[in-house]
Design an enzyme around this catalytic site. Structure first.
Site, PDB file in Angstrom:
ATOM      1  NE  ARG A 145      37.797   1.214  20.591  1.00 17.36           N
ATOM      2  CZ  ARG A 145      37.798   1.331  19.276  1.00 17.36           C
ATOM      3  NH1 ARG A 145      37.008   0.355  18.557  1.00 17.36           N
ATOM      4  NH2 ARG A 145      38.232   2.353  18.427  1.00 17.36           N
ATOM      5  CD  GLU A 203      41.074  -5.097  20.246  1.00 17.37           C
ATOM      6  OE1 GLU A 203      40.012  -5.659  20.424  1.00 17.37           O
ATOM      7  OE2 GLU A 203      41.598  -3.937  19.415  1.00 17.37           O
TER       8      GLU A 203
HETATM    9  P1  NAI Z   1      28.968   7.064  17.225  1.00 15.21           P
HETATM   10  O1  NAI Z   1      29.539   7.948  18.006  1.00 15.21           O
HETATM   11  O2  NAI Z   1      28.273   7.601  15.724  1.00 15.21           O
HETATM   12  O3  NAI Z   1      27.894   6.404  17.835  1.00 15.21           O
HETATM   13  C1  NAI Z   1      27.712   6.029  19.043  1.00 15.21           C
HETATM   14  C2  NAI Z   1      26.466   6.034  19.749  1.00 15.21           C
HETATM   15  O4  NAI Z   1      26.408   5.283  21.093  1.00 15.21           O
HETATM   16  C3  NAI Z   1      25.771   7.471  20.081  1.00 15.21           C
HETATM   17  O5  NAI Z   1      24.605   7.492  19.410  1.00 15.21           O
HETATM   18  C4  NAI Z   1      25.783   7.624  21.462  1.00 15.21           C
HETATM   19  O6  NAI Z   1      24.612   8.619  21.625  1.00 15.21           O
HETATM   20  C5  NAI Z   1      25.518   6.207  21.862  1.00 15.21           C
HETATM   21  N1  NAI Z   1      26.052   5.978  23.537  1.00 15.21           N
HETATM   22  C6  NAI Z   1      27.098   6.623  24.106  1.00 15.21           C
HETATM   23  N2  NAI Z   1      26.815   5.940  25.370  1.00 15.21           N
HETATM   24  C7  NAI Z   1      25.837   5.182  25.342  1.00 15.21           C
HETATM   25  C8  NAI Z   1      25.201   4.441  26.479  1.00 15.21           C
HETATM   26  N3  NAI Z   1      25.818   4.559  27.768  1.00 15.21           N
HETATM   27  N4  NAI Z   1      24.190   3.625  26.232  1.00 15.21           N
HETATM   28  C9  NAI Z   1      23.671   3.640  24.929  1.00 15.21           C
HETATM   29  N5  NAI Z   1      24.274   4.387  23.934  1.00 15.21           N
HETATM   30  C10 NAI Z   1      25.158   5.232  24.124  1.00 15.21           C
HETATM   31  O7  NAI Z   1      29.884   5.891  16.851  1.00 15.21           O
HETATM   32  P2  NAI Z   1      29.980   4.835  15.799  1.00 15.21           P
HETATM   33  O8  NAI Z   1      30.847   5.439  14.723  1.00 15.21           O
HETATM   34  O9  NAI Z   1      28.923   4.388  15.606  1.00 15.21           O
HETATM   35  O10 NAI Z   1      30.948   3.920  16.400  1.00 15.21           O
HETATM   36  C11 NAI Z   1      30.532   2.887  17.618  1.00 15.21           C
HETATM   37  C12 NAI Z   1      31.884   2.213  17.963  1.00 15.21           C
HETATM   38  O11 NAI Z   1      32.210   1.289  17.113  1.00 15.21           O
HETATM   39  C13 NAI Z   1      32.967   3.274  18.380  1.00 15.21           C
HETATM   40  O12 NAI Z   1      32.963   3.675  19.568  1.00 15.21           O
HETATM   41  C14 NAI Z   1      34.238   2.380  18.106  1.00 15.21           C
HETATM   42  O13 NAI Z   1      34.323   1.690  19.460  1.00 15.21           O
HETATM   43  C15 NAI Z   1      33.399   1.079  17.292  1.00 15.21           C
HETATM   44  N6  NAI Z   1      34.306   0.720  16.081  1.00 15.21           N
HETATM   45  C16 NAI Z   1      34.625  -0.462  15.989  1.00 15.21           C
HETATM   46  C17 NAI Z   1      35.178  -0.699  14.766  1.00 15.21           C
HETATM   47  C18 NAI Z   1      35.919  -2.127  14.432  1.00 15.21           C
HETATM   48  O14 NAI Z   1      36.600  -2.061  13.308  1.00 15.21           O
HETATM   49  N7  NAI Z   1      35.422  -3.086  15.040  1.00 15.21           N
HETATM   50  C19 NAI Z   1      35.520   0.394  13.748  1.00 15.21           C
HETATM   51  C20 NAI Z   1      35.025   1.747  14.137  1.00 15.21           C
HETATM   52  C21 NAI Z   1      34.416   1.676  15.302  1.00 15.21           C
END
Ligand code: NAI
Length: 330
Positions: A232, A261
């Site tokens: 993000r 964006e």
């Molecule tokens: P997820 O929920 O499976 O993983 C997120 C991880 O970040 C979790 O393991 C969580 O513990 C960790 N986390 C939370 N706060 C943290 C911190 N302060 N420091 C370190 N780690 C922390 O989410 P997923 O599916 O892996 O997605 C990650 C991000 O990717 C989403 O939040 C979304 O913003 C983004 N995304 C981007 C897309 C794109 O098209 N560019 C598409 C889908 C998601």
């Protein structure tokens, strides 16, 4: 169920029409705003995407219009005030994992393009310029890669980088035993920032992670390091990154997301004067690669988004919301 879809593009229509068998869908091109919310009058549900801002005011408006459920056709939900939805008894559902590999692979594409400059080589060769001057890259093999956030996408990304023969360091609030077993080491955020040649952000945007990349944290990074953000835009302080690129502290930047964006991405603005000076400055660097939030954009992911969203709506209708995709039960 009658559903008003906001921020739709031709590909949303294609995929939702392909898989929809039971809902009445009305597609709108426009973003969801206080004004455009009126379009949802008569619908039971709204379906929105990443840059639709579900502020408290808009959720109140949707409630007034009789909307019972907000279906996000994305994973991130930083754009929704969940407390307000909860208070008003509006359900909120999402698609938690449509293809973690799609985003992880896009992060790798950004790395490989920035490193081996294939975008420049492509243009050169088309113009009959076969010179290799200034196309020097570096071996990814043997480099130290930092992954901040090892959930579904970060996990897939870490595995790919292990396959490249990299040393992978990770930082997450909840370390993954699977990744540790594969040789990933969990370290503090500061240790990760100071030890890695390439850092890729895969944590969600929360008050804690906003501007995780700032002037202070950029200073900790190795000189000439590469930063990749497919998560993000708000994770990165754009002004600080521009300064670090100007001084050469930051060597490369690959972003699929950008803090401002919402007014730009997913639109064809090629005939307009772009007013966002920070984005234009970023675009002017030879070592910056920007894509317009296309990490998710694969056939597999679009199919999954449509199927899970439609199932979420059917589950709500039958009173059986799936806890794995539900943020607010309504
Ligand atoms: P997820 O929920 O499976 O993983 C997120 C991880 O970040 C979790 O393991 C969580 O513990 C960790 N986390 C939370 N706060 C943290 C911190 N302060 N420091 C370190 N780690 C922390 O989410 P997923 O599916 O892996 O997605 C990650 C991000 O990717 C989403 O939040 C979304 O913003 C983004 N995304 C981007 C897309 C794109 O098209 N560019 C598409 C889908 C998601």
């Amino acid at each position: 169920m009658k559903v008003s879809f906001f921020s739709t593009k031709s590909y949303d229509r294609d995929f939702f029409e392909r898989f929809n068998t039971s809902h009445e869908i009305i597609f709108f091109d426009t973003h969801l705003s206080l004004e455009s919310a009126l379009l949802a009058k008569g619908s039971d549900a709204v379906c929105v995407f990443v840059n639709d801002q579900l502020t408290s005011e808009i959720i109140y408006k949707l409630h007034e219009l009789g909307i019972k459920i907000i279906a996000l056709r994305c994973a991130g939900f930083n754009n929704v005030v969940l407390d307000t939805a909860q208070k008003l008894g509006i359900a909120v559902v999402r698609v938690p994992a449509y293809s973690p590999q799609a985003v992880a692979e896009h992060a790798v594409a950004l790395i490989m393009t920035l490193n081996r400059k294939t975008h420049k080589a492509y243009n050169r060769v088309r113009e009959g310029n076969f010179s290799l001057e200034r196309l020097t890259g570096f071996d990814i093999y043997g480099k130290t890669i930092g992954v901040i956030g090892t959930g579904k996408i970060g996990n897939a990304f870490a595995r790919i980088m292990l396959g490249f023969g990299c040393k992978v360091l990770a930082h997450d609030l909840y370390p993954s035993a699977d990744l540790e077993a594969l040789g990933v080491s969990y370290v503090s955020q500061n240790e990760l920032l100071s030890s890695c040649h390439i850092i890729s952000l895969h944590c969600p945007l929360t008050p804690e992670t906003q501007h995780l990349i700032s002037t202070d944290t950029l200073r900790l990074m190795k000189h000439n390091a590469m930063l990749i953000n497919t998560s993000r835009g708000g994770l990165v302080n754009t002004k600080a990154v521009i300064n670090a690129l100007k001084t050469g502290q930051l060597g490369y930047l690959g972003i699929d997301v950008y803090e401002q964006e919402a007014d730009l991405f997913f639109k064809d603005l090629s005939e307009y004067v772009i007013q966002d000076d920070m984005l234009l400055r970023l675009m002017s660097f030879p070592n910056v690669l920007i894509t317009a939030h296309q990490g998710f954009f694969t056939e597999e992911a679009l199919s999954e988004i449509a199927k899970v969203t439609l199932q979420n709506l059917s589950d709500f209708e039958s009173g059986n919301l799936n806890p794995a995709t539900t943020l607010v039960g309504g």
